[in-house]
Every structure is written in structure tokens, then in C-alpha cells.
Design an enzyme around this catalytic site. Structure first.
Site, PDB file in Angstrom:
ATOM      1  CB  SER A 228      -0.965  -0.033   1.423  1.00  0.00           C
ATOM      2  OG  SER A 228      -0.445  -0.239   2.497  1.00  0.00           O
ATOM      3  CG  HIS A 256      -3.953  -1.224  -1.981  1.00  0.00           C
ATOM      4  ND1 HIS A 256      -4.137   0.043  -2.175  1.00  0.00           N
ATOM      5  CD2 HIS A 256      -3.532  -1.676  -0.620  1.00  0.00           C
ATOM      6  CE1 HIS A 256      -4.441   0.397  -0.650  1.00  0.00           C
ATOM      7  NE2 HIS A 256      -3.930  -0.467   0.320  1.00  0.00           N
ATOM      8  CE  LYS A 287      -7.560  -0.327   0.893  1.00  0.00           C
ATOM      9  NZ  LYS A 287      -7.767   0.268   2.004  1.00  0.00           N
TER      10      LYS A 287
HETATM   11  C1  LIG Z   1      -3.480  -3.633   2.275  1.00  0.00           C
HETATM   12  C2  LIG Z   1      -4.540  -3.225   3.363  1.00  0.00           C
HETATM   13  N1  LIG Z   1      -5.358  -4.192   3.827  1.00  0.00           N
HETATM   14  C3  LIG Z   1      -6.366  -3.734   4.354  1.00  0.00           C
HETATM   15  C4  LIG Z   1      -6.783  -2.476   4.470  1.00  0.00           C
HETATM   16  C5  LIG Z   1      -7.913  -2.214   5.848  1.00  0.00           C
HETATM   17  O1  LIG Z   1      -9.104  -2.302   4.764  1.00  0.00           O
HETATM   18  P1  LIG Z   1     -10.428  -1.210   5.168  1.00  0.00           P
HETATM   19  O2  LIG Z   1      -9.962   0.235   4.809  1.00  0.00           O
HETATM   20  O3  LIG Z   1     -11.402  -1.719   4.279  1.00  0.00           O
HETATM   21  O4  LIG Z   1     -10.712  -1.299   6.491  1.00  0.00           O
HETATM   22  C6  LIG Z   1      -6.120  -1.592   4.027  1.00  0.00           C
HETATM   23  C7  LIG Z   1      -6.663  -0.092   4.117  1.00  0.00           C
HETATM   24  O5  LIG Z   1      -7.276   0.860   4.326  1.00  0.00           O
HETATM   25  C8  LIG Z   1      -4.923  -1.877   3.500  1.00  0.00           C
HETATM   26  O6  LIG Z   1      -4.268  -0.739   2.755  1.00  0.00           O
END
Ligand SMILES: Cc1ncc(COP(=O)(O)O)c(C=O)c1O
Length: 439
Positions: A228, A256, A287
Site C-alpha cells: 500500500s 490494492h 479500494k
Molecule cells: C493492504 C490493506 N489491507 C487492509 C486494509 C484495511 O481495509 P479497510 O480500509 O477496508 O478497513 C487496508 C487499508 O485501508 C490496506 O491498505
């Protein structure tokens, strides 16, 4: 400029004892978030000190977090200026809304229709009445999209990753993690043993796997598909090969990657032609899919177990009808409108070529996330201020989120950015780079 805070009145902690006298100046150019993890005094005292730090950062124009948009996500957004109270248009390069499905007419219409039919919320946790026919339909569609037997839906991606790992791994097990996995995965390892391997480094992974070989009951390699903060892609084909050769399973977080990589946007396993070989495919709906929530796709048995043991699933109200319906439509859009992904990739190629041409270090970025590595926290903050002042919304990523030698601006692209938007961003980042002696 250094801001001097007004002397604090003597305050007491919960036990009525006066707290330690504190410095009245919190110089945010010298302090970082780490300094406020453990301070002398109770939680209210810690909060007071942190507020001093934040106020100083704001006064210097170095705090660009929680900026308020009055329009929602899009290639440009209207943002409230905290000084004047007026709104200002900015090119928006700080979202994860890669295909801009948050605003696609089909996802929006599906959400409105579902709200009319099912109401504004699910009304209950999924085991006790909050499961509707549209939740079951989305589970099946996600499983099919990811080439897995079954899927479970969570109300947030964070809760999905964290809750799943906490459920699967105990003290007899081990999580073998890439150093740069997302915080939601790291937090999910709180009940188990953790071993880290160097980022995307297969020799390091192999060493850790060998070391863990006969020591643990379940061994699970945990990686992100696309990282990310760096935008690089996990070497998933090799990771799966190595893990399976050492009797370990693989979990990949496709937050992502979904909708962005793979010929049909199905993510990292599709990108490496290894669909069906990854044991646990995790992902977020927040995303490229443009809504909110998370999922795990895997074998039917594991999904059954998660339904009854994953606390962030069982004890959390089911996703809203609006989000579920928008997501179902979003999955269809990804399949039926491949031109959206093509436009995103045209933008990625253009932006990358130009940033490199200007002489910026963009690390190993391979996707829609661009780190512009500056290696100096203060310069990053100044450059972000410059960009925001000139109408380009990028994010600062500084220590402790990344080591100081890797502090950076983070830019992310959307399919709906036009060449004009990209050129404005490129020109502004170039001007900032020259102004602060980076290029
Ligand atoms: C790689 C990754 N996994 C999980 C999440 C968590 O997801 P969410 O924002 O849908 O709670 C994020 C960020 O927001 C992320 O960048």
C-alpha cells in the site's frame, strides 16, 4: 517558525496527583508520533501533550490529515480550507478509489435501489438475522471472482484481516510475514508466534520457512498482493511455491490488487497465473471496488469455521444493503467495462514515465500507487504543503510509518484522472521538488 503554547494550568491525574511539569513548546519538527506512545502521566495527560504537538504541526502548515471534502471521491474534489472556511478544487491523488467506482452511475444506482428495498442498515449481526439474500449472493460472486470455493463478508477490511488471523492462529502456530504487510494483518498476529522475512526477498523467506519447519502446528505465510505504501507486487508465484514446499499455507491481502492487476482485474493470483493455488485470498471492498467492507475467500470448510469463530464477523453488524448492492454491481462493472482498467493503466504508464523523467525516486512502484521518495521528513511536510497550496492533494508518509530514509509523498491514480489532471500534478510536484532541492 516555532509556536509557543500558553503555559498549562496545573492538572491532576485520576488519582488527584499533580502530573509532571511538561515542556510548553512541542516542536513538531523534532518530535514524531512515536514520542507520544508512552509519556509520563495518565491517558488524558498523554492526550494533552499530543495535542500540543498537533497544534504546532498545524501552525506550521504541516498537518494535512483529516482534510474535509464536501464532494466525496473523484479525480478532483472540493476541499474546505481550514483558514478561510471556503472550498477549493484540488486534483485528488490521495484515494484508493482506483477505478472511481465510488461514483460510477451503476454502483450508485444499485446502492440507492437496495436502500429503498432493504433499508439503510442490516439491523443485526450476520449469524442472528443480519444475513440477507444479497449478502449470500455477494459471497458467491466474490468466491467465483477469486476462483475459490466460498467467501465470507466482513463490515471492514481491517476487521476481516485482523479477525481472520486471530481466529486461525494460536500459540502453537506461526505467521511468517513480509516486513511490510498492512497493520490489519500485523494486529491479527496478536495470538500467535510471528517471524518476519525481508520485503519480497525470497532468500529471506526460504530461510525463515526452513527455521520454522518442524516447530509449529500451522505455518502461514502472510503477504500483501500489492503493497500500500510502495505500489510493488508480491512475488506470489514464488512465495506459494516456497511455502507449499515447506508445508506452509499462504494468505494474500488483495486490497490494492483487486480490480487493478491481472488481465481481468482479479488480482495477484491472476497476474501470476496461479489462481486456485493460494490458500487464503483476503481483500477489501474499500479500494477499487469503491465501497466498504472486507472478505476472505478460501476453502468452504475454513469459511464455515470463520462464520462461527471470527469475532469481528460474529459480533459486528452485517454490511449495509447499499454497500452490498453497490459491490455486486461493481464486480459486474469490472468484468463488463475493462476499458476502465485500461484507462487506469494508461494513466499509470504516463505518470510513471514523467516522474522518472523528472528525476524522482519512485522506488519499485509497479501499480497505481506512487511513492515519491524524498528521504527527509521535514522536506516531505514542506512539499506536501506546497502541493496542497497549489491545488494537488497528495499524502505525506513519514516516520514512523516508514523509516526516515524512506519518507515520501504518496500519490495514487484513478482511471478518471485526465491528462490535464496528471499534468497539473506532475508540474506541481516538479515545482515542489525544485523549490526544496530534491531534483
Ligand atoms: C493492504 C490493506 N489491507 C487492509 C486494509 C484495511 O481495509 P479497510 O480500509 O477496508 O478497513 C487496508 C487499508 O485501508 C490496506 O491498505
Amino acid at each position: 517558525m516555532s509556536q509557543t503554547l500558553a503555559p498549562q494550568e496545573q492538572i491532576s491525574n485520576q488519582a488527584g496527583q499533580p502530573v509532571k511539569e511538561l515542556p510548553h513548546v512541542f516542536d513538531s519538527t523534532r518530535l514524531t508520533l512515536v514520542d507520544f506512545l508512552d509519556v509520563d502521566g495518565d491517558i488524558m495527560e498523554r492526550a494533552r501533550q499530543f495535542t500540543g504537538f498537533l497544534d504546532d504541526a498545524r501552525a506550521r502548515g504541516h498537518c494535512h490529515y483529516r482534510r474535509v471534502s464536501v464532494t466525496g471521491s473523484g479525480p478532483t474534489i472540493q476541499v474546505l480550507d481550514p483558514d478561510t472556511g471556503e472550498t477549493r478544487e484540488m486534483v485528488y491523488m490521495a484515494s484508493n478509489d482506483y477505478l472511481n467506482l465510488t461514483r460510477h452511475p451503476r454502483t450508485v444506482a444499485a446502492g440507492i435501489e437496495a436502500t429503498r428495498k432493504y433499508g439503510a442498515g442490516a439491523g443485526s449481526v450476520p449469524l442472528l438475522g443480519g444475513t440477507f439474500d444479497i449478502h449470500i449472493a455477494l459471497e458467491k460472486e466474490v468466491a467465483a471472482f477469486k476462483g475459490c470455493e466460498a467467501a465470507i463478508l466482513y463490515t471492514s477490511g481491517f476487521g476481516s484481516n485482523c479477525g481472520t488471523l486471530l481466529t486461525m492462529l494460536t500459540k502453537a502456530d506461526v505467521a511468517i510475514c513480509d516486513l511490510l504487510i498492512h497493520a490489519s494483518l500485523k494486529d491479527g498476529c496478536g495470538n500467535t508466534n510471528v517471524e518476519y522475512f525481508r520485503h519480497n526477498n525470497m532468500n529471506s523467506l526460504e530461510k525463515v520457512l526452513s527455521r520454522c519447519r518442524d516447530k509449529y502446528r500451522t505455518k502461514l505465510v502472510v503477504v500483501d498482493g500489492v503493497y500500500s505504501m510502495d505500489g510493488d507486487i508480491a512475488r506470489l508465484d514464488r512465495i506459494v511455491e516456497l511455502a507449499h514446499a515447506h508445508d506452509a499455507y499462504v494468505m494474500v491481502d488483495e486490497a490494492h490488487a483487486t480490480g487493478v492487476i491481472g488481465e481481468n482485474g482479479r488480482g495477484t493470483p491472476e497476474h501470476f497465473h496461479i489462481e486456485g493455488k493460494v490458500d487464503i485470498v483476503a481483500g477489501t471492498f474499500s479500494k477499487a471496488l469503491g465501497s466498504v467492507g472486507g472478505f476472505i475467500a478460501s476453502r468452504k470448510d475454513l469459511i464455515n469455521l470463520l462464520h462461527f469463530y471470527a469475532r469481528s464477523y460474529m459480533f459486528s453488524t452485517a454490511p449495509t444493503p447499499q454497500s452490498v448492492a453497490s459491490l455486486r454491481e461493481g464486480l459486474r462493472v469490472i468484468v463488463e467495462e475493462p476499458e476502465l482498467r485500461r484507462r487506469l493503466w494508461d494513466n499509470i504508464d504516463y505518470f510513471k514515465k514523467n516522474l522518472l523523467g523528472l528525476g524522482f525516486d519512485i522506488g519499485k512502484s509497479e501499480t497505481a500507487i506512487f511513492p515519491v521518495i524524498i528521504k527527509d521528513d521535514l522536506k516531505v511536510k514542506e512539499m506536501v504543503r506546497f502541493c496542497h497550496d497549489h491545488g494537488v492533494y497528495v499524502n505525506p508518509v513519514v516516520y514512523p510509518a516508514v523509516p526516515r530514509r524512506l519518507s515520501r509523498l504518496r500519490c495514487s491514480l484513478m482511471a478518471t484522472h485526465t491528462r490535464e489532471h496528471l499534468d497539473k500534478a506532475l508540474n506541481t510536484i516538479e515545482d515542489a521538488g525544485r523549490e526544496f532541492g530534491v531534483i
